[in-house]
Structure formats: C-alpha cells, structure tokens
Design an enzyme around this catalytic site. Structure first.
Site, PDB file in Angstrom:
ATOM      1  N   SER A   1      42.735  37.272  30.988  1.00 62.33           N
ATOM      2  CA  SER A   1      43.637  38.385  31.318  1.00 62.33           C
ATOM      3  C   SER A   1      45.015  38.461  30.629  1.00 62.33           C
ATOM      4  O   SER A   1      45.297  37.443  29.893  1.00 62.33           O
ATOM      5  CB  SER A   1      44.143  38.087  32.873  1.00 62.33           C
ATOM      6  OG  SER A   1      43.125  37.865  33.752  1.00 62.33           O
TER       7      SER A   1
ATOM      8  N   GLN B   1      40.648  29.416  30.720  1.00 58.30           N
ATOM      9  CA  GLN B   1      40.173  30.658  30.520  1.00 58.30           C
ATOM     10  C   GLN B   1      41.093  31.711  30.230  1.00 58.30           C
ATOM     11  O   GLN B   1      41.881  32.242  30.640  1.00 58.30           O
ATOM     12  CB  GLN B   1      39.347  31.182  31.775  1.00 58.30           C
ATOM     13  CG  GLN B   1      39.006  32.577  31.779  1.00 58.30           C
ATOM     14  CD  GLN B   1      38.321  33.097  33.258  1.00 58.30           C
ATOM     15  OE1 GLN B   1      38.694  32.422  34.208  1.00 58.30           O
ATOM     16  NE2 GLN B   1      37.501  33.802  33.374  1.00 58.30           N
TER      17      GLN B   1
ATOM     18  N   SER C   1      39.828  41.101  41.889  1.00 58.12           N
ATOM     19  CA  SER C   1      40.565  41.330  43.151  1.00 58.12           C
ATOM     20  C   SER C   1      39.489  41.859  44.136  1.00 58.12           C
ATOM     21  O   SER C   1      38.569  42.468  43.686  1.00 58.12           O
ATOM     22  CB  SER C   1      41.640  42.186  42.913  1.00 58.12           C
ATOM     23  OG  SER C   1      41.317  43.355  42.852  1.00 58.12           O
ATOM     24  N   ASN C   2      39.886  41.516  45.445  1.00 58.19           N
ATOM     25  CA  ASN C   2      38.965  42.232  46.444  1.00 58.19           C
ATOM     26  C   ASN C   2      38.773  43.662  46.383  1.00 58.19           C
ATOM     27  O   ASN C   2      37.928  44.205  46.960  1.00 58.19           O
ATOM     28  CB  ASN C   2      39.654  41.737  47.733  1.00 58.19           C
ATOM     29  CG  ASN C   2      39.257  40.059  48.006  1.00 58.19           C
ATOM     30  OD1 ASN C   2      38.688  39.400  47.005  1.00 58.19           O
ATOM     31  ND2 ASN C   2      39.240  39.537  49.390  1.00 58.19           N
TER      32      ASN C   2
ATOM     33  N   GLU D   1      31.599  33.238  37.950  1.00 60.01           N
ATOM     34  CA  GLU D   1      32.760  32.840  38.596  1.00 60.01           C
ATOM     35  C   GLU D   1      32.693  33.324  40.014  1.00 60.01           C
ATOM     36  O   GLU D   1      33.421  32.506  40.784  1.00 60.01           O
ATOM     37  CB  GLU D   1      33.853  33.616  37.853  1.00 60.01           C
ATOM     38  CG  GLU D   1      35.297  33.326  38.268  1.00 60.01           C
ATOM     39  CD  GLU D   1      36.348  33.889  37.242  1.00 60.01           C
ATOM     40  OE1 GLU D   1      36.192  34.956  36.617  1.00 60.01           O
ATOM     41  OE2 GLU D   1      37.521  33.657  37.259  1.00 60.01           O
TER      42      GLU D   1
HETATM   43  C1  LIG Z   1      46.621  32.062  40.772  1.00 57.83           C
HETATM   44  C2  LIG Z   1      45.725  33.218  39.804  1.00 57.83           C
HETATM   45  C3  LIG Z   1      45.139  32.304  38.772  1.00 57.83           C
HETATM   46  C4  LIG Z   1      44.227  33.037  37.764  1.00 57.83           C
HETATM   47  N1  LIG Z   1      43.716  32.317  36.687  1.00 57.83           N
HETATM   48  C5  LIG Z   1      43.277  33.080  35.666  1.00 57.83           C
HETATM   49  C6  LIG Z   1      42.695  32.294  34.529  1.00 57.83           C
HETATM   50  O1  LIG Z   1      42.686  31.169  34.608  1.00 57.83           O
HETATM   51  N2  LIG Z   1      42.422  33.199  33.438  1.00 57.83           N
HETATM   52  C7  LIG Z   1      42.356  34.465  33.388  1.00 57.83           C
HETATM   53  O2  LIG Z   1      41.950  35.181  32.398  1.00 57.83           O
HETATM   54  N3  LIG Z   1      42.910  35.111  34.532  1.00 57.83           N
HETATM   55  C8  LIG Z   1      43.303  34.603  35.473  1.00 57.83           C
HETATM   56  N4  LIG Z   1      43.878  35.313  36.414  1.00 57.83           N
HETATM   57  C9  LIG Z   1      44.186  36.776  36.626  1.00 57.83           C
HETATM   58  C10 LIG Z   1      43.032  37.468  37.496  1.00 57.83           C
HETATM   59  O3  LIG Z   1      41.970  37.432  36.928  1.00 57.83           O
HETATM   60  C11 LIG Z   1      43.835  38.753  37.570  1.00 57.83           C
HETATM   61  O4  LIG Z   1      44.999  38.521  38.361  1.00 57.83           O
HETATM   62  C12 LIG Z   1      43.164  39.733  38.418  1.00 57.83           C
HETATM   63  O5  LIG Z   1      42.125  40.091  37.617  1.00 57.83           O
HETATM   64  C13 LIG Z   1      43.978  40.949  38.685  1.00 57.83           C
HETATM   65  O6  LIG Z   1      44.581  41.564  37.652  1.00 57.83           O
HETATM   66  P1  LIG Z   1      46.208  41.767  37.617  1.00 57.83           P
HETATM   67  O7  LIG Z   1      46.777  40.857  37.960  1.00 57.83           O
HETATM   68  O8  LIG Z   1      46.328  42.363  36.185  1.00 57.83           O
HETATM   69  O9  LIG Z   1      46.464  43.023  38.435  1.00 57.83           O
HETATM   70  P2  LIG Z   1      46.097  44.645  38.234  1.00 57.83           P
HETATM   71  O10 LIG Z   1      44.813  44.857  37.543  1.00 57.83           O
HETATM   72  O11 LIG Z   1      47.278  45.258  37.759  1.00 57.83           O
HETATM   73  O12 LIG Z   1      45.887  45.153  39.835  1.00 57.83           O
HETATM   74  C14 LIG Z   1      47.129  45.361  40.577  1.00 57.83           C
HETATM   75  C15 LIG Z   1      46.629  45.611  41.873  1.00 57.83           C
HETATM   76  O13 LIG Z   1      45.948  46.773  42.030  1.00 57.83           O
HETATM   77  C16 LIG Z   1      44.559  46.858  42.401  1.00 57.83           C
HETATM   78  N5  LIG Z   1      43.612  47.589  41.537  1.00 57.83           N
HETATM   79  C17 LIG Z   1      43.547  47.706  40.093  1.00 57.83           C
HETATM   80  N6  LIG Z   1      42.827  48.378  39.890  1.00 57.83           N
HETATM   81  C18 LIG Z   1      42.044  49.112  40.854  1.00 57.83           C
HETATM   82  C19 LIG Z   1      40.971  49.799  41.077  1.00 57.83           C
HETATM   83  N7  LIG Z   1      40.234  50.520  40.046  1.00 57.83           N
HETATM   84  N8  LIG Z   1      40.634  50.421  42.341  1.00 57.83           N
HETATM   85  C20 LIG Z   1      41.289  49.845  43.362  1.00 57.83           C
HETATM   86  N9  LIG Z   1      42.343  48.809  43.331  1.00 57.83           N
HETATM   87  C21 LIG Z   1      42.934  48.577  41.994  1.00 57.83           C
HETATM   88  C22 LIG Z   1      44.310  45.288  42.372  1.00 57.83           C
HETATM   89  O14 LIG Z   1      43.145  45.035  43.206  1.00 57.83           O
HETATM   90  C23 LIG Z   1      45.424  44.826  42.603  1.00 57.83           C
HETATM   91  O15 LIG Z   1      45.828  44.777  43.999  1.00 57.83           O
HETATM   92  C24 LIG Z   1      44.434  34.465  37.603  1.00 57.83           C
HETATM   93  C25 LIG Z   1      45.164  35.018  38.728  1.00 57.83           C
HETATM   94  C26 LIG Z   1      45.838  34.344  39.452  1.00 57.83           C
HETATM   95  C27 LIG Z   1      46.593  35.052  40.564  1.00 57.83           C
END
Ligand SMILES: Cc1cc2nc3c(=O)[nH]c(=O)nc-3n(C[C@H](O)[C@H](O)[C@H](O)COP(=O)(O)OP(=O)(O)OC[C@H]3O[C@@H](n4cnc5c(N)ncnc54)[C@H](O)[C@@H]3O)c2cc1C
Length: 396
Positions: free
Chosen positions: A129, A126, A381-382, A244
């Site tokens: 991100s 997928q 994220s949660n 998902e």
């Molecule tokens: C082990 C693992 C596997 C994954 N596999 C895939 C995959 O196969 N394909 C894929 O496309 N993606 C994948 N992901 C990506 C995943 O979907 C993202 O990590 C996730 O959506 C969070 O985005 P970010 O890491 O950019 O964090 P950010 O969006 O930068 O967020 C950082 C922190 O800020 C908080 N935050 C951000 N915006 C808000 C808001 N509006 N209100 C409150 N809190 C907020 C978040 O909850 C988080 O705690 C994977 C991630 C992990 C850790």
C-alpha cells in the site's frame, strides 16, 4: 459432503493438542497472561520451535518444508493453535512471500530465502500500500529504475505492519510507467537494512506501534532480488492476495473471544443477577453464537470441497467479510459489558507503573476493540470484497 471428523482426525487433534501443551514457551505464556507487550523474539521463539518440529509451514509443498497434512488436518491445527491462544506465526513470511518464492522464484532465490522462513530466522514485511494506492493497488507510484545490475528504488509505502522488526520486505514497485497500470509492476525483495530505507512509526488509536510508513530513497536493490519477470509482478501480487484472505475468517479465535465474553458478562452485576442473565444482552450473545456457528459451517463446507479437490475460489471473500464482522461484534459487546471500566489505555497505564486499575477484567478490552477495527480494512477492505462477490459469484 461430510462435516464430521474421522477417528484418525480426532487422534491427530489429541496429538497436536499435547504437543502445544508441552512445547509452548512458558515465558511467552506468562507475558500474555500478564498483558505485557510481546517482542520480536517472543514471536520468533514459537516459530522456531515449530520449525524444529517440521510444523511451521503446514500448507507448503512437502519439498519446501510442508507437512503433507490434509486440508482437514490443517484446519484442526489452526483451531488448536487458536484454542490454546498461541502467538501467531507472522504470516508475511510463511503465508505470503514464501508461497510467492516457491511458486515464482529462481532455484537460487528458493535456496537463499525459504529455509530461513521455515526455521523462523527472518522477519518479513509487506510493502504494497501507498498513500494513494490501497484499494486501487495497481495505481502504486514507487519507482524502480534499472541501473546496471541494480534497481534504484524511490517512493513511499504506508501501513506497513511490523516493519520496525523486519529483516526483509517484499515490495511492489513500478518498473514501466508507460504501460497499462497492472502491466508495469515488479515484485522486489528488499533488505530492510539497505541504505535509503527509513521506517517511521504510525501510532494507532489503541496507542500501539503496529504499522509504519516506509520511505525508500535511492535504495539500490540487486536485480537478482526481483521475483519473476520484470513488469509481471502483478501475477505474484494477485496470488499472494488470495493467500492473504484464506484463513482470515478466524472462527476458532472468535470462539475463544466469545467464551471470554461469556465469562466477562458473568462477572458484571446487573440487577439482582449478572449481565449474562439479562435478557437483552443474552439475546445479543445468542445471535452472535448462531452467526459464528453458521460461519463455521460455511468454512467446513469449503473445507469439504477442498478435500474433494476443488481449489478455494472467490468465496473466501465471503469468509473474510463474515469473519471480521462477527469478530468486531464480539469486541463491541465486550466493550458494552465492561462499560466505563473499559477506558482506553488501561494496559498502557499499568505498563507505566500505575498501581492498580478499577476493574482488572476490563484490561485490554477497549484496546482490542479499537485495534480490531483494522480487520475490515486490511487484506482488501470489506467493501472491495463485496464488489468481488457481486461480480464473480452473483454475476452482477
Ligand atoms: C492495521 C492495518 C495494517 C495494514 N498492513 C498493511 C501491510 O502490512 N502492508 C500493506 O501493503 N498494506 C497494509 N495495510 C493497508 C491496507 O491493505 C489498506 O488500508 C486497504 O487496502 C485499504 O486501502 P486504503 O487504506 O488506501 O483505503 P482506500 O482504498 O482509500 O479506501 C477508503 C474507503 O473507500 C472504500 N472503497 C475504496 N474503493 C472502493 C470501491 N471501488 N468500491 C467500494 N468502496 C470502495 C474502502 O472500502 C474504504 O472504506 C494495512 C492497513 C491497516 C488498517
């Protein structure tokens, strides 16, 4: 609302339990029991057995390979798989891109991709991100520029799970940089062997290679590999995210983990007895058990609503939050139980030939604790799930 299983449903449970006991590959079971790393073929072997049985995509419409089971039968099936600790069917194919293709794909795309997904012959990843687009997914920057009957794609994806094994990937790309963020995105199927695709490992805290960076440099993708209309990819993306999150509560897997935690605690000496009898630890275990039971009943209530014809709504966000929190608390308590024996990388040390470890029941506990931190981040994220609930359910 009826939460009890009928006699037919209990009979169905027996049938699937017997099937798993008979058909689950002995070589994969042996590797799991020895704590050995599972390879691509280990996952596909089980997928292929289910494909031959006609059970690899129970939730799909029957015309594409689904079983026609009721939501309760599918629930029982999922529960039996977890209780038997089978390797998961990698959901990127059956749970994510498959439903997008049968919902939005052309007849040619359905004929080309769905049979291999059902049979377990292709591995998908997928590509959503990006370094600057996770929670704010619509801000993605990977560009696809039309050149005749191809798109030329450039950009970087990240956290791409198990892309090192992938034959195909489904990617969100920007095809109109001038439109509103969500309006300029398209959904492309990319052959991971295409020139210009580079997969680079990211090694996580538990020392494993599960996620990757994927670089796309002048990758030529036939226009026929775009699903749905150009610039309408966000519609596919949203539908896929709902898939998902459903089933993400993982109640049955947590039940198994809790049972193992009880067994572990019964082996840890504490005073004149074991940790399992120690009052503070017992209270924590009981609290977990109560929360897991409550979660199970919430899931069963939603199942009863689904059986009555109500489509699952944003409430799945609640299951995602609670399911991952309970699972992480089980991991934390397991780590507490093994104490200093849970030093990280024990499993790795064994793989590299270490003769013995201090205490075998502790193998993998720390690895699992660190690995499972991901569950409250991926799939949305949660914190983001809480925002969804606040808006859509509580109307805040
Ligand atoms: C082990 C693992 C596997 C994954 N596999 C895939 C995959 O196969 N394909 C894929 O496309 N993606 C994948 N992901 C990506 C995943 O979907 C993202 O990590 C996730 O959506 C969070 O985005 P970010 O890491 O950019 O964090 P950010 O969006 O930068 O967020 C950082 C922190 O800020 C908080 N935050 C951000 N915006 C808000 C808001 N509006 N209100 C409150 N809190 C907020 C978040 O909850 C988080 O705690 C994977 C991630 C992990 C850790």
């Amino acid at each position: 609302m009826h939460l009890d299983f009928t006699a037919e449903e209990l009979g169905f449970r027996e049938q699937v339990r017997a099937f798993i006991a008979r058909e689950y590959p002995a070589d994969v079971r042996a590797k799991q029991e020895a704590g050995e790393e599972l390879l691509k073929q280990d996952f596909l072997e089980w997928h292929q057995i289910l494909g031959r049985q006609g059970w690899s995509v129970p939730a799909w419409p029957v015309e594409y390979g689904g079983t026609g089971w009721t939501p309760t039968q599918r629930y029982i099936w999922g529960e039996e798989l977890a209780l038997a600790d089978t390797v998961p069917i990698i959901a990127f194919s059956t749970g994510l891109v498959g439903p997008v293709i049968y919902t939005f794909g052309t007849p040619e795309q359905k004929a080309r991709f769905l049979p291999d997904i059902v049979a377990g012959h292709t591995w998908w990843c997928q590509g959503y991100s990006e370094p600057g687009a996770g929670s704010d997914l619509a801000g993605l920057q990977t560009r696809a520029v039309r050149d005749g009957d191809h798109y030329v794609v450039n950009g970087q994806k990240t956290w791409t799970t198990l892309a090192q094994h992938a034959d195909w990937g489904f990617f969100l790309v920007r095809t109109d940089a001038t439109a509103r963020k969500q309006a300029g995105i398209s959904f492309l199927l990319i052959d991971m062997k295409s020139p210009g695709v580079t997969v680079r490992p990211i090694i996580t805290l538990d020392g494993t290679h599960e996620v990757n960076e994927v670089w796309l440099e002048n990758v030529r993708v036939p226009v026929e590999n775009r699903v749905y209309e150009e610039n309408k990819g966000w519609t596919c993306a949203k539908m896929l995210l709902a898939h998902e999150r459903s089933g993400i509560a993982n109640v049955a897997r947590s039940k198994v983990a809790l049972r193992e935690l009880r067994q572990l605690a019964a082996q840890v000496g504490e005073g004149s007895g074991t940790l399992a009898d120690e009052p503070v630890f017992r209270r924590k275990l009981t609290e977990l058990e109560v929360d897991l039971l409550a979660l199970e009943h919430t899931e069963l209530r939603m199942l009863a609503a689904e059986n009555a014809g109500k489509a699952p709504g944003v409430e799945v966000s609640m299951l995602k939050i609670r399911g991952t929190e309970v699972a992480q608390r089980i991991n934390e308590l397991s780590l507490e139980a093994v104490g200093s024996h849970g030093a990280l990388r024990v499993r790795r040390a064994l793989a590299y030939g270490a003769a013995a470890v201090a205490w075998p029941p502790a193998i993998g506990v720390a690895d699992t604790y660190f690995n499972m931190r991901k569950t409250s981040i991926f799939g949305g994220s949660n914190e983001i799930q809480r925002n969804i609930l606040a808006k859509a359910v509580l109307g805040l």
